[in-house]
Motif scaffolding. Structure first.
Motif, PDB file in Angstrom:
ATOM      1  N   SER A  68      44.281  39.300  42.653  1.00 42.37           N
ATOM      2  CA  SER A  68      45.357  40.267  42.434  1.00 42.37           C
ATOM      3  C   SER A  68      45.109  41.556  43.202  1.00 42.37           C
ATOM      4  O   SER A  68      46.048  42.152  43.755  1.00 42.37           O
ATOM      5  CB  SER A  68      45.514  40.553  40.943  1.00 42.37           C
ATOM      6  N   ALA A  69      43.850  42.009  43.262  1.00 46.13           N
ATOM      7  CA  ALA A  69      43.542  43.221  44.021  1.00 46.13           C
ATOM      8  C   ALA A  69      43.784  43.008  45.508  1.00 46.13           C
ATOM      9  O   ALA A  69      44.298  43.898  46.209  1.00 46.13           O
ATOM     10  CB  ALA A  69      42.093  43.641  43.772  1.00 46.13           C
ATOM     11  N   CYS A  70      43.428  41.821  46.019  1.00 43.03           N
ATOM     12  CA  CYS A  70      43.669  41.525  47.438  1.00 43.03           C
ATOM     13  C   CYS A  70      45.159  41.421  47.737  1.00 43.03           C
ATOM     14  O   CYS A  70      45.631  41.908  48.778  1.00 43.03           O
ATOM     15  CB  CYS A  70      42.953  40.241  47.831  1.00 43.03           C
ATOM     16  N   ASP A  71      45.919  40.787  46.841  1.00 43.30           N
ATOM     17  CA  ASP A  71      47.369  40.701  47.028  1.00 43.30           C
ATOM     18  C   ASP A  71      47.979  42.093  47.107  1.00 43.30           C
ATOM     19  O   ASP A  71      48.849  42.361  47.948  1.00 43.30           O
ATOM     20  CB  ASP A  71      48.006  39.923  45.880  1.00 43.30           C
ATOM     21  N   ARG A  72      47.527  42.973  46.223  1.00 42.56           N
ATOM     22  CA  ARG A  72      48.055  44.346  46.230  1.00 42.56           C
ATOM     23  C   ARG A  72      47.706  45.045  47.533  1.00 42.56           C
ATOM     24  O   ARG A  72      48.547  45.738  48.122  1.00 42.56           O
ATOM     25  CB  ARG A  72      47.483  45.120  45.046  1.00 42.56           C
ATOM     26  N   SER A  73      46.485  44.878  48.017  1.00 45.60           N
ATOM     27  CA  SER A  73      46.087  45.498  49.283  1.00 45.60           C
ATOM     28  C   SER A  73      46.942  45.009  50.439  1.00 45.60           C
ATOM     29  O   SER A  73      47.371  45.787  51.297  1.00 45.60           O
ATOM     30  CB  SER A  73      44.612  45.202  49.582  1.00 45.60           C
ATOM     31  N   LEU A  74      47.180  43.711  50.479  1.00 46.72           N
ATOM     32  CA  LEU A  74      47.972  43.156  51.570  1.00 46.72           C
ATOM     33  C   LEU A  74      49.414  43.653  51.516  1.00 46.72           C
ATOM     34  O   LEU A  74      50.029  43.926  52.550  1.00 46.72           O
ATOM     35  CB  LEU A  74      47.914  41.636  51.518  1.00 46.72           C
ATOM     36  N   ALA A  75      49.962  43.784  50.317  1.00 45.51           N
ATOM     37  CA  ALA A  75      51.318  44.324  50.185  1.00 45.51           C
ATOM     38  C   ALA A  75      51.351  45.776  50.657  1.00 45.51           C
ATOM     39  O   ALA A  75      52.282  46.193  51.368  1.00 45.51           O
ATOM     40  CB  ALA A  75      51.785  44.211  48.733  1.00 45.51           C
ATOM     41  N   PRO A 118      31.952  28.375  41.908  1.00 48.05           N
ATOM     42  CA  PRO A 118      33.091  27.658  41.326  1.00 48.05           C
ATOM     43  C   PRO A 118      34.350  27.831  42.165  1.00 48.05           C
ATOM     44  O   PRO A 118      34.534  28.861  42.838  1.00 48.05           O
ATOM     45  CB  PRO A 118      33.252  28.315  39.951  1.00 48.05           C
ATOM     46  N   ALA A 119      35.222  26.862  42.101  1.00 50.78           N
ATOM     47  CA  ALA A 119      36.461  26.913  42.889  1.00 50.78           C
ATOM     48  C   ALA A 119      37.321  28.107  42.509  1.00 50.78           C
ATOM     49  O   ALA A 119      38.105  28.603  43.321  1.00 50.78           O
ATOM     50  CB  ALA A 119      37.243  25.613  42.709  1.00 50.78           C
ATOM     51  N   ALA A 120      37.178  28.572  41.252  1.00 50.59           N
ATOM     52  CA  ALA A 120      37.994  29.700  40.790  1.00 50.59           C
ATOM     53  C   ALA A 120      37.335  31.049  41.036  1.00 50.59           C
ATOM     54  O   ALA A 120      37.887  32.084  40.645  1.00 50.59           O
ATOM     55  CB  ALA A 120      38.288  29.544  39.298  1.00 50.59           C
ATOM     56  N   SER A 121      36.175  31.060  41.700  1.00 49.09           N
ATOM     57  CA  SER A 121      35.490  32.331  41.938  1.00 49.09           C
ATOM     58  C   SER A 121      36.283  33.189  42.917  1.00 49.09           C
ATOM     59  O   SER A 121      37.049  32.691  43.747  1.00 49.09           O
ATOM     60  CB  SER A 121      34.086  32.080  42.496  1.00 49.09           C
ATOM     61  N   ASN A 122      36.078  34.494  42.831  1.00 45.26           N
ATOM     62  CA  ASN A 122      36.815  35.425  43.696  1.00 45.26           C
ATOM     63  C   ASN A 122      36.529  35.155  45.174  1.00 45.26           C
ATOM     64  O   ASN A 122      37.435  35.221  46.013  1.00 45.26           O
ATOM     65  CB  ASN A 122      36.435  36.869  43.360  1.00 45.26           C
ATOM     66  N   ILE A 123      35.284  34.852  45.509  1.00 39.77           N
ATOM     67  CA  ILE A 123      34.926  34.644  46.915  1.00 39.77           C
ATOM     68  C   ILE A 123      35.593  33.389  47.465  1.00 39.77           C
ATOM     69  O   ILE A 123      36.152  33.397  48.577  1.00 39.77           O
ATOM     70  CB  ILE A 123      33.403  34.584  47.081  1.00 39.77           C
TER      71      ILE A 123
END
Length: 308
Positions: A189-196, A230-235
């Motif tokens: 969510s933080a990355c999505d906000r940055s890209l927007a 894990p597949a759900a990790s942030n990285i």
């Protein structure tokens, strides 16, 4: 060119310089201001910092000039160069209509790099001196969780993007994406906000450049991390935003050690195992493996989102 001694503490605080480093930097100011040779070198550094075209992804390299600082100032001289550059930097920002809060958060990377230096060495100094040239030239901006640097496609990346259907040739505007430390988790969510924020920011303040893609060059894009996290990790979810631009064959083992543990010279056998990322980095190296810089990209105007 230097700010007045009485004004210097407030400026340092505005640049997020750690409190424990302010007195030392204020005290050393008199040594710079009282040395004609240091002042000439300071002027030369500032002029060189702003020399040449903007937005190429290859700013001037000031390492030799920084290294020419007088004895006793070598670790901190770059700080005074950046302080002297602030008025010109802010003037460039104002010419583009950059909001003051974005200027402040962008230039606060100076304080971040001073904090990194103290964490690693225990003294006042600045890490990654030449890296900060981008910020003070007005070429890199902190927009939410991520940093975006104005750049141009090179000879290796442009054909990859063109083959994927983008209007891309060497020299086409793009953005280099960077992940700063000390800024919380790298959540989708933080990355999505940055890209927007970035899509709106560059369309408004640099409308003539129209970057076609965002590029990232980081150990965080090494696909081997998926073997440990894990597949759900942030990285891992961050990696999933990118298409591969190219693969490195030269190991960069010190990169993850530097960014995860704070010191690239730490003995591999002694690396802590407190978090999943620490265990991944250290266990892989202890098993004889290597880490590599990953090179990824995605179309900037239709950047993928991975919000929860």
């Amino acid at each position: 060119m230097l700010p007045d001694a009485d004004d210097l503490p407030e400026l340092l605080l505005d640049l997020a310089v750690p409190h424990e480093d302010i007195n030392a930097l204020v005290a050393l100011r008199s040594r710079v201001a009282g040395d004609p040779g240091a002042l000439r070198l300071l002027q030369e550094c500032v002029e060189e910092l702003f020399r040449g075209p903007e937005g190429t992804g290859h700013p001037p390299h000031l390492a030799e000039l920084f290294d020419a600082a007088p004895a006793g100032l070598s670790g901190t001289f770059a700080v005074y160069v950046f302080l002297a550059a602030v008025p010109r930097t802010l003037a460039r920002h104002r010419e583009r209509g950059v909001p003051p809060e974005i200027s402040r958060r962008t230039l606060a990377d100076l304080g971040r790099q001073i904090a990194v230096h103290r964490r690693r060495h225990g003294t006042t100094g600045v890490n990654a001196r030449c890296w900060l040239v981008r910020h003070f030239r007005g070429e890199l901006f902190q927009l939410g969780r991520l940093q975006f640097e104005r750049a141009r496609l090179g000879q290796r990346t442009a054909p990859v993007l063109a083959a994927a259907g983008l209007d891309a040739v060497p020299g086409t505007p793009c953005l280099n994406l960077h992940i700063p430390d000390f800024h919380g988790p790298l959540t989708p969510s933080a990355c999505d906000r940055s890209l927007a924020l970035a899509r709106e920011f560059f369309a408004r303040h640099f409308p003539e450049e129209r970057p076609v893609a965002a590029l990232c060059h980081s150990w965080l894009l090494d696909p081997q991390l998926k073997q440990y996290l894990p597949a759900a990790s942030n990285i891992v979810r961050f990696q999933e935003r990118f298409r591969i631009a190219r693969e490195d064959t030269e190991p960069s083992d010190t990169e993850p050690v530097q960014f995860v543990f704070g010191d690239p010279g730490l003995p591999v056998a002694e690396l802590p195992r407190r978090t999943s990322v620490e265990r991944a980095v250290g266990d892989h190296l202890r098993a004889g493996g290597h880490w590599y810089i990953g090179h990824g990209w995605f179309p900037f105007r239709t950047a993928p989102t991975l919000a929860d």
